[in-house]
Design an enzyme around this catalytic site. Structure first.
Site, PDB file in Angstrom:
ATOM      1  N   PRO A  36     -30.573  26.690  -1.652  1.00 22.24           N
ATOM      2  CA  PRO A  36     -31.381  26.266  -2.802  1.00 22.24           C
ATOM      3  C   PRO A  36     -32.514  25.339  -2.353  1.00 22.24           C
ATOM      4  O   PRO A  36     -32.348  24.561  -1.407  1.00 22.24           O
ATOM      5  CB  PRO A  36     -30.387  25.511  -3.686  1.00 22.24           C
ATOM      6  CG  PRO A  36     -29.033  25.957  -3.233  1.00 22.24           C
ATOM      7  CD  PRO A  36     -29.169  26.264  -1.775  1.00 22.24           C
ATOM      8  N   LYS A  37     -33.654  25.449  -2.996  1.00 23.53           N
ATOM      9  CA  LYS A  37     -34.759  24.510  -2.761  1.00 23.53           C
ATOM     10  C   LYS A  37     -34.644  23.411  -3.809  1.00 23.53           C
ATOM     11  O   LYS A  37     -34.886  23.638  -4.988  1.00 23.53           O
ATOM     12  CB  LYS A  37     -36.107  25.221  -2.864  1.00 23.53           C
ATOM     13  CG  LYS A  37     -37.289  24.314  -2.550  1.00 23.53           C
ATOM     14  CD  LYS A  37     -38.609  25.053  -2.668  1.00 23.53           C
ATOM     15  CE  LYS A  37     -39.772  24.142  -2.289  1.00 23.53           C
ATOM     16  NZ  LYS A  37     -39.839  22.927  -3.122  1.00 23.53           N
TER      17      LYS A  37
END
Length: 337
Positions: A36-37
């Site tokens: 995930p960013k």
């Protein structure tokens, strides 16, 4: 020069985090790890004995703004390590970037108060020096992730430190990108066989992009020009007022003359009836900071990546005009959903 009494960390505090280049889609083929960013402040954490240091992507120290995180790492049993992660604050289960920004305050008393009210935590996703004090930047990601997981097994604390998840399944990563109501910015892609390359754009980031229909409440001219430079975007709040929420400047040179004439014919309208665009910033010229209010007739669809405090964090991309849509249909609930 640093005083001799200050701790010497196993890696230079000047080391830059590895960065990512933007892409429209997830990379194809084997050998990729997807994470995930996170929507926060990038942060390297250095530990030596009982001393810890938090450094931003710019290299500036962050410890004074996040004393609760600094204290947590200072008290960890592990004597020596360097980890890479993202500082985040969640409020009622949602990440709050504006709460992070409020921490960058000159008054220590204010910072201390906020650290108690809205404590931050670090999401860790890479390791530069293992907890035995050995630098592992030259090792591949698989090795570094194993070292990070071994470190996190004893260090993880839901209130201060969490281990970022990952997948090597492109289908699952695609689901992350398309998930509605997700708290993250998108997906970061790393080569499983790649070393940690400080300062290099050796990763790939794919942002989660959404679209919204906005009212054009005003415009600004280009600097030193009689042609339009940007459109000022608005959405109606729950009180029926039009709030300024951002801008778009993705207008081609070929479009500017005709669009300028169209906008100038609408000058003199109500413009924004709620929150209006701010005044000049230190980056603005007197001309570029002025804006022209319009009659509220035009609607555009724009693409955006993130919203903070009912404002687009960055500029948006103009996708198309929406003559089929009434301005009063453009409500703030579009970005809340």
């Amino acid at each position: 020069m640093r005083a001799s009494s200050e701790p010497k960390f196993g890696l230079s505090l000047e080391i830059e985090p590895m960065e990512a280049r933007s892409a429209e889609g997830l990379p194809e083929g084997p050998g990729w790890q997807f994470e995930p960013k996170w929507d926060g402040f990038r942060c390297l954490v250095f530990k030596e004995g009982s001393a810890a240091d938090l450094r931003a992507k710019s290299g500036k120290p962050l410890g004074r703004y996040f004393p609760e995180v600094l204290e947590f790492f200072s008290k960890l049993p592990a004597e020596r390590f360097v980890v890479d992660g993202e500082l985040v604050i969640d409020i009622d289960g949602k990440l709050a970037f504006d709460a992070l920004q409020m921490r960058l305050h000159p008054a220590e008393s204010r910072v201390r108060k906020l650290s108690a009210q809205t404590p931050a935590k670090l999401v860790v996703f890479d390791m530069l020096m293992a907890h035995d004090g050995v630098p592992i930047l030259d090792q591949d990601l698989e090795f570094r992730r194993a070292a990070l997981e071994a470190f996190a097994k004893d260090a993880v604390n839901p209130g201060r430190l969490i281990l970022s998840p990952f997948t090597r399944d492109r289908v699952e990563a695609t689901r992350w990108l398309s998930a509605s109501g997700a708290d993250t910015d998108g997906v970061v892609c790393k080569r499983v066989d790649g070393p940690y390359l400080p300062g290099e754009r050796a990763m790939v980031k794919v942002k989660r992009l959404r679209t919204v229909d906005c009212v054009v409440g005003g415009f600004r001219y280009e600097r030193n020009s009689d042609l339009v430079g940007s459109l000022l975007l608005g959405l109606y709040n729950d009180q029926g007022e039009l709030d300024h929420v951002g801008f778009t400047s993705t207008i081609t040179d070929a479009e500017r003359p005709e669009l300028t004439a169209k906008l100038e014919a609408l000058r003199g309208g109500a413009g924004f009836t709620g929150k209006a665009p701010g005044g000049p910033s230190r980056w603005s010229t007197s001309r570029s900071s002025d804006w022209e209010p319009l009659k509220l007739e035009l609607v555009v669809e724009v693409r955006f990546d993130h919203v903070t405090g009912h404002r687009f964090r960055h500029g948006t991309k103009l996708l198309r005009w929406r003559p089929d849509k009434r301005p009063t249909q453009c409500k703030i609930k579009q970005v809340d959903q």
